[in-house]
Enzyme design. Structure first.
Site, PDB file in Angstrom:
ATOM      1  N   ASP A   2       0.844  -1.198   0.000  1.00 50.41           N
ATOM      2  CA  ASP A   2       0.000   0.000   0.000  1.00 50.41           C
ATOM      3  C   ASP A   2       0.877   1.244   0.000  1.00 50.41           C
ATOM      4  OD1 ASP A   2      -1.992  -1.752   0.255  1.00 50.41           O
ATOM      5  OD2 ASP A   2      -2.711  -1.063   2.223  1.00 50.41           O
ATOM      6  N   CYS A  47     -39.797   9.603  25.854  1.00 53.71           N
ATOM      7  CA  CYS A  47     -40.226   8.292  25.377  1.00 53.71           C
ATOM      8  C   CYS A  47     -39.118   7.274  25.664  1.00 53.71           C
ATOM      9  CB  CYS A  47     -40.524   8.395  23.880  1.00 53.71           C
ATOM     10  SG  CYS A  47     -40.980   6.850  23.119  1.00 53.71           S
ATOM     11  N   ASP A  65     -26.595 -10.730  -9.917  1.00 55.54           N
ATOM     12  CA  ASP A  65     -27.799 -10.008  -9.521  1.00 55.54           C
ATOM     13  C   ASP A  65     -27.447  -8.583  -9.133  1.00 55.54           C
ATOM     14  OD1 ASP A  65     -30.424  -9.640  -9.098  1.00 55.54           O
ATOM     15  OD2 ASP A  65     -30.502 -10.660  -7.165  1.00 55.54           O
ATOM     16  N   GLU A  99     -22.425  -6.481 -15.406  1.00 56.04           N
ATOM     17  CA  GLU A  99     -23.323  -6.235 -14.290  1.00 56.04           C
ATOM     18  C   GLU A  99     -22.558  -5.495 -13.196  1.00 56.04           C
ATOM     19  OE1 GLU A  99     -26.221  -7.384 -15.136  1.00 56.04           O
ATOM     20  OE2 GLU A  99     -27.425  -7.517 -13.302  1.00 56.04           O
ATOM     21  N   CYS A 151     -45.188   5.496  24.691  1.00 53.76           N
ATOM     22  CA  CYS A 151     -45.509   6.635  25.561  1.00 53.76           C
ATOM     23  C   CYS A 151     -46.864   7.245  25.239  1.00 53.76           C
ATOM     24  CB  CYS A 151     -44.404   7.688  25.481  1.00 53.76           C
ATOM     25  SG  CYS A 151     -44.343   8.517  23.892  1.00 53.76           S
ATOM     26  N   TYR A 160     -19.803  -9.832 -19.317  1.00 49.40           N
ATOM     27  CA  TYR A 160     -20.264 -11.081 -19.919  1.00 49.40           C
ATOM     28  C   TYR A 160     -20.704 -10.984 -21.372  1.00 49.40           C
ATOM     29  CZ  TYR A 160     -24.431  -8.877 -17.889  1.00 49.40           C
ATOM     30  OH  TYR A 160     -25.384  -7.981 -17.504  1.00 49.40           O
ATOM     31  N   GLU A 200     -22.639 -19.551 -17.457  1.00 48.35           N
ATOM     32  CA  GLU A 200     -22.123 -18.405 -16.688  1.00 48.35           C
ATOM     33  C   GLU A 200     -23.004 -18.156 -15.476  1.00 48.35           C
ATOM     34  OE1 GLU A 200     -22.277 -15.048 -19.294  1.00 48.35           O
ATOM     35  OE2 GLU A 200     -20.900 -15.935 -20.735  1.00 48.35           O
ATOM     36  N   CYS A 259     -42.477   9.149  16.595  1.00 44.05           N
ATOM     37  CA  CYS A 259     -42.961   9.646  17.882  1.00 44.05           C
ATOM     38  C   CYS A 259     -42.152  10.897  18.211  1.00 44.05           C
ATOM     39  CB  CYS A 259     -42.762   8.591  18.977  1.00 44.05           C
ATOM     40  SG  CYS A 259     -42.953   9.297  20.628  1.00 44.05           S
ATOM     41  N   SER A 302     -33.628  -8.332 -22.884  1.00 47.39           N
ATOM     42  CA  SER A 302     -33.587  -9.181 -21.687  1.00 47.39           C
ATOM     43  C   SER A 302     -33.374 -10.628 -22.128  1.00 47.39           C
ATOM     44  CB  SER A 302     -34.869  -9.023 -20.892  1.00 47.39           C
ATOM     45  OG  SER A 302     -35.934  -9.443 -21.688  1.00 47.39           O
ATOM     46  N   LEU A 303     -33.399 -11.544 -21.183  1.00 53.68           N
ATOM     47  CA  LEU A 303     -33.181 -12.956 -21.508  1.00 53.68           C
ATOM     48  C   LEU A 303     -34.443 -13.739 -21.206  1.00 53.68           C
ATOM     49  CD1 LEU A 303     -29.705 -13.579 -19.837  1.00 53.68           C
ATOM     50  CD2 LEU A 303     -30.195 -13.504 -22.282  1.00 53.68           C
ATOM     51  N   CYS A 323     -47.838   6.548  19.860  1.00 57.09           N
ATOM     52  CA  CYS A 323     -46.632   5.789  20.191  1.00 57.09           C
ATOM     53  C   CYS A 323     -46.995   4.605  21.093  1.00 57.09           C
ATOM     54  CB  CYS A 323     -45.621   6.693  20.886  1.00 57.09           C
ATOM     55  SG  CYS A 323     -44.173   5.779  21.443  1.00 57.09           S
ATOM     56  N   ASP A 379       0.827   4.170  -2.678  1.00 56.61           N
ATOM     57  CA  ASP A 379       0.495   5.551  -2.307  1.00 56.61           C
ATOM     58  C   ASP A 379       1.579   6.528  -2.753  1.00 56.61           C
ATOM     59  OD1 ASP A 379      -1.748   4.571  -1.173  1.00 56.61           O
ATOM     60  OD2 ASP A 379      -1.043   4.710   0.904  1.00 56.61           O
ATOM     61  N   ARG A 437     -29.034   0.395 -18.354  1.00 52.63           N
ATOM     62  CA  ARG A 437     -29.950  -0.249 -19.289  1.00 52.63           C
ATOM     63  C   ARG A 437     -31.109   0.680 -19.646  1.00 52.63           C
ATOM     64  NH1 ARG A 437     -34.543  -3.410 -19.421  1.00 52.63           N
ATOM     65  NH2 ARG A 437     -34.483  -4.939 -21.100  1.00 52.63           N
ATOM     66  N   LYS A 475     -25.434 -15.775 -13.365  1.00 51.73           N
ATOM     67  CA  LYS A 475     -26.291 -14.616 -13.638  1.00 51.73           C
ATOM     68  C   LYS A 475     -26.143 -13.694 -12.424  1.00 51.73           C
ATOM     69  CE  LYS A 475     -30.875 -13.400 -15.283  1.00 51.73           C
ATOM     70  NZ  LYS A 475     -31.075 -12.220 -14.463  1.00 51.73           N
ATOM     71  N   LYS A 504     -33.105 -19.545 -13.483  1.00 55.45           N
ATOM     72  CA  LYS A 504     -33.145 -18.781 -12.231  1.00 55.45           C
ATOM     73  C   LYS A 504     -33.220 -19.714 -11.028  1.00 55.45           C
ATOM     74  CE  LYS A 504     -35.289 -14.763 -12.650  1.00 55.45           C
ATOM     75  NZ  LYS A 504     -35.082 -13.400 -12.275  1.00 55.45           N
TER      76      LYS A 504
HETATM   77  S1  IVH Z   1     -26.289 -11.780 -21.259  1.00 55.20           S
HETATM   78  C1  IVH Z   1     -28.368 -10.324 -25.105  1.00 55.20           C
HETATM   79  N1  IVH Z   1     -25.069 -12.765 -19.172  1.00 55.20           N
HETATM   80  O1  IVH Z   1     -29.542 -10.461 -16.715  1.00 55.20           O
HETATM   81  C2  IVH Z   1     -27.929 -10.972 -23.846  1.00 55.20           C
HETATM   82  N2  IVH Z   1     -26.837 -11.223 -18.792  1.00 55.20           N
HETATM   83  O2  IVH Z   1     -32.272 -11.045 -17.563  1.00 55.20           O
HETATM   84  C3  IVH Z   1     -27.393  -9.999 -22.866  1.00 55.20           C
HETATM   85  N3  IVH Z   1     -27.204 -10.692 -16.408  1.00 55.20           N
HETATM   86  O3  IVH Z   1     -30.030  -7.572 -18.619  1.00 55.20           O
HETATM   87  C4  IVH Z   1     -27.351 -10.453 -21.468  1.00 55.20           C
HETATM   88  N4  IVH Z   1     -25.605 -11.983 -15.604  1.00 55.20           N
HETATM   89  O4  IVH Z   1     -28.393  -7.461 -16.651  1.00 55.20           O
HETATM   90  C5  IVH Z   1     -26.045 -11.950 -19.599  1.00 55.20           C
HETATM   91  N5  IVH Z   1     -23.860 -13.700 -17.409  1.00 55.20           N
HETATM   92  C6  IVH Z   1     -24.823 -12.881 -17.838  1.00 55.20           C
HETATM   93  C7  IVH Z   1     -25.610 -12.122 -16.959  1.00 55.20           C
HETATM   94  C8  IVH Z   1     -26.621 -11.304 -17.466  1.00 55.20           C
HETATM   95  C9  IVH Z   1     -26.571 -11.117 -15.307  1.00 55.20           C
HETATM   96  C10 IVH Z   1     -28.360  -9.773 -16.401  1.00 55.20           C
HETATM   97  C11 IVH Z   1     -28.259  -8.651 -17.392  1.00 55.20           C
HETATM   98  C12 IVH Z   1     -29.460  -8.801 -18.294  1.00 55.20           C
HETATM   99  C13 IVH Z   1     -30.386  -9.613 -17.447  1.00 55.20           C
HETATM  100  C14 IVH Z   1     -31.318 -10.404 -18.327  1.00 55.20           C
END
Ligand code: IVH
Length: 670
Positions: A31, A432, A119, A175, A411, A227, A115, A426, A80-81, A408, A35, A138, A117, A314
């Protein structure tokens, strides 16, 4: 070497060390040395502004300039997926892809990439000539918010790329996540300050990314996994290899990414991660499967909403159904009323759940909870159980909706609704019981005055016994007052009196934090104290003067003014001052000691009394040298809690002494 070359060399080195630290989790420099390099770079950039570059690693800290976000159209819409909760449906999808591509479904499948997913909240980054140009959320899929400044504070995102072979212009998607550790810390801080908690790391990440002050974004510790790479000139013809390239350029690509060749392999991948994901440092809500070959992806194409070449599996959140026994209304230190569902105990993800917060009136209303309802309780990756719904079919006839209290519960004072928020409060701050006890508990706690012997239980005990009605009363306690109390022997009594005495040395910023001024948490207290230096200045400041202090907004300023406007609080301050509690910062300390001269010190772990930065500064001010790694040259290790096991072992094997913060502070006090 010319100045320009030196600057470039420093930037390159620092970028490399950042990558090693934030992406690979294996630091390559101490570190201290880091620095020093950063300081040299900052100095040179200041002296030679003509060589400044907004993507220099020195600009990672973020600014406090308040800005709105402008909207930017995505070059490629963010789709989306398609998703499923069933392994069977994932298998169906694999078969369908194979069919459509006319690959005979036998033992083997076309190559599929598995892969995690993640969150969090998705992000699209644009790079040109190896430099980050823009970061967009997005949004609605067509256009999103430009959050480039906030993204730049995330240490694991490369601002300039490593290596070569990247396309001149490309987009990378990933993500933004808030790792569990950072999430827990943030919520602990918020709980402490009685601010609403984030329900999960996803909300916390999304909320953080949209903050106006990028210094706060920087502090919270976001991370990012990538990803998906899009460009006209991708280096490889398949997704997996492209992601490996992205990793070489400096992006964090999860180690979980795996190339799979059959339905069996895909099923075992699912079974493996269904369990193992619990050990990951970040929240995941499932897995994503993608056809690896880009030409095959192109052939499969898209529906109007999502690619046919990918599917999300999921993880099911664990859920239980249980009876609501009653709703209790609990009063916090700041008087905020929290409704709590008291449940028939039920087993969920390995723990018994008896209570779940319902947060506020709006949530009780939106769930439409009636007396004795059967409630759905869920625990995803989250540790905190959450009520997600009601089984209305199981509702008793004539059951009445849960009514929020109007007075409350402790009190009896009529509650007031906090403007702009969903909370009821309160207002009887000083009469209180739970509010008074809460403030005493807060005052004595470890991060505040650290008064040993008075914890949660004893705060209540001292209050009930009529001995302590506010924090100043603590300073009048004698052992003879305490010994007659239940559960307090002579030893505990002495510990309490000694603890009170020792608290007179607690620095002024923690005293301000300990006072329970609304919205004045640890960071705000430190900023205030740095600006005012003593309590009299703080007590007599106008709203205008207060908002001129860094990071103090009108809401905090009003709370401070309101606090000191009350005679009770002014009296309290006077009594604390008389008792000997610190009410100012020591004179600017210019006297540097040489007590640590010639000593090399390694800091490790988490500390209670000062931050790591403060300890580093103390070491330097007293003539010592900070170092990041333990060696024969290390004089001692200053260790807090959770010192890493590797460091501990190394120190022991080299016979390097380990001292704790109390001992260290005593050492430099001399
Ligand atoms: S691929 C066209 N890969 O899930 C495909 N998405 O439900 C583009 N997410 O909007 C997405 N992990 O925010 C992809 N390994 C992963 C992911 C991933 C999380 C999210 C992403 C997407 C959402 C879709």
């Amino acid at each position: 070497m010319s100045v320009k070359e030196r600057i470039e060399k420093l930037r390159n080195e620092l970028n490399k060390h950042n990558h090693a630290y934030y992406v690979e989790n294996s630091p390559t420099v101490s570190d201290y040395d880091y620095d020093m390099m950063m300081k040299e770079l900052e100095k040179l950039e200041q002296e030679y502004p003509e060589y400044d570059d907004e993507l220099s690693p020195s600009h990672r800290v973020g600014s406090d300039i308040t800005k709105g976000f402008s909207q930017v159209a995505h070059v490629h819409p963010m789709l989306s997926l398609g998703n499923t909760y069933s392994i069977g449906e994932v298998d169906e999808w694999v078969k369908k892809c194979n069919d459509l591509l006319e690959n005979p479904v036998g033992m083997n499948s076309i190559p599929i990439v598995g892969e995690m997913k993640f969150d969090g909240t998705s992000i699209s980054l644009i790079y040109e000539n190896g430099r980050l140009i823009r970061a967009v959320t997005r949004g609605d899929g067509e256009k999103g918010d430009d959050v480039t400044d906030n993204i730049k504070t995330i240490r694991s995102i490369p601002l300039t790329l490593h290596g070569k072979g990247y396309p001149e212009r490309f987009e990378i998607r990933g993500e933004i996540v808030l790792p569990w550790k950072a999430f827990d810390k943030l919520n602990q801080e918020r709980a402490f300050n009685e601010e609403p908690l984030f329900a999960n790391p996803r909300n916390a990440a999304a909320g953080t990314l949209k903050l106006q002050a990028s210094s706060e974004v920087s502090r919270r510790g976001l991370d990012a996994y990538f990803y998906y790479l899009i460009s006209e000139n991708l280096p490889c013809d398949n997704h997996y290899d492209n992601m490996l390239k992205a990793r070489e350029w400096g992006f964090k690509v999860s180690d979980a990414m795996t190339l799979l060749h059959s339905i069996d392999e895909i099923d075992s991948f699912i079974n493996h991660w269904d369990e193992q994901r619990k050990h990951l440092p970040v929240a995941t809500d499932g897995l994503v499967f993608k056809v690896n070959n880009l030409r095959q992806q192109l052939n499969l194409g898209y529906t109007s909403k999502s690619p046919r070449w990918a599917i999300a599996y999921k993880f099911a959140a664990e859920r239980a159904l249980t009876r609501l026994n009653f709703v209790s209304f609990e009063v916090g230190r700041m008087g905020i009323i929290t409704p709590v569902a008291n449940l028939e105990p039920v087993l969920l993800s390995g723990t018994i759940v008896k209570r779940a917060s319902l947060h506020n009136e709006d949530i009780v209303k939106s769930l439409d909870i009636h007396e004795h309802d059967m409630l759905y309780v869920e625990k995803g990756g989250e540790i905190i159980p959450k009520i997600t719904g009601v089984d209305k079919n199981a509702r008793e006839k004539n059951a009445t909706p849960i009514k929020f209290v109007t007075h409350c519960p402790d009190c009896g004072t009529p509650l007031i609704r906090i403007p702009g928020e969903a909370s009821w409060q309160c207002p009887n701050k000083y009469g209180c019981r739970p509010q008074i006890i809460g403030r005493i508990e807060h005052f004595v706690s470890r991060h505040m005055m650290d008064i040993e012997g008075v914890g949660e239980e004893n705060s209540a005990l001292l209050f009930e016994a009529g001995l302590v009605k506010n924090s100043a009363d603590l300073y009048d306690l004698k052992t003879s007052d305490l010994i007659p109390l239940d559960r307090v022997g002579p030893r505990t009594a002495q510990r309490i009196v000694d603890g009170v005495e020792a608290s007179k040395n607690v620095p002024f910023d923690r005293v301000v934090y300990a006072l329970s001024i609304p919205f004045v948490g640890e960071t705000v207290a430190r900023k205030l104290v740095k600006a005012v230096r003593d309590i009299d200045t703080l007590m007599n400041m106008s709203r205008d003067e207060l908002v001129r202090i860094e990071d103090i907004g009108p809401r905090i300023a009003d709370a401070i003014i309101e606090y000191f406007a009350l005679p009770t609080n002014r009296e309290l301050i006077e009594r604390l001052r008389k008792a000997g509690v610190q009410m100012s910062l020591p004179e600017e300390d210019t006297t540097y000691s040489d007590i640590l001269a010639g000593k090399t010190i390694v800091i490790s772990g988490v500390f209670a009394k000062h931050s790591r930065e403060e300890y580093k500064e103390m070491i330097e001010k007293n003539g010592g040298k900070n170092s990041g790694s333990i060696s024969k040259k290390t004089t001692f290790v200053l260790a807090g809690e959770n010192m890493g096991p590797a460091k501990l072992e190394k120190a022991n094997s080299l016979g390097v002494p380990i001292i704790d913060e109390t001992e260290f502070l005593r050492m430099i006090e001399k």
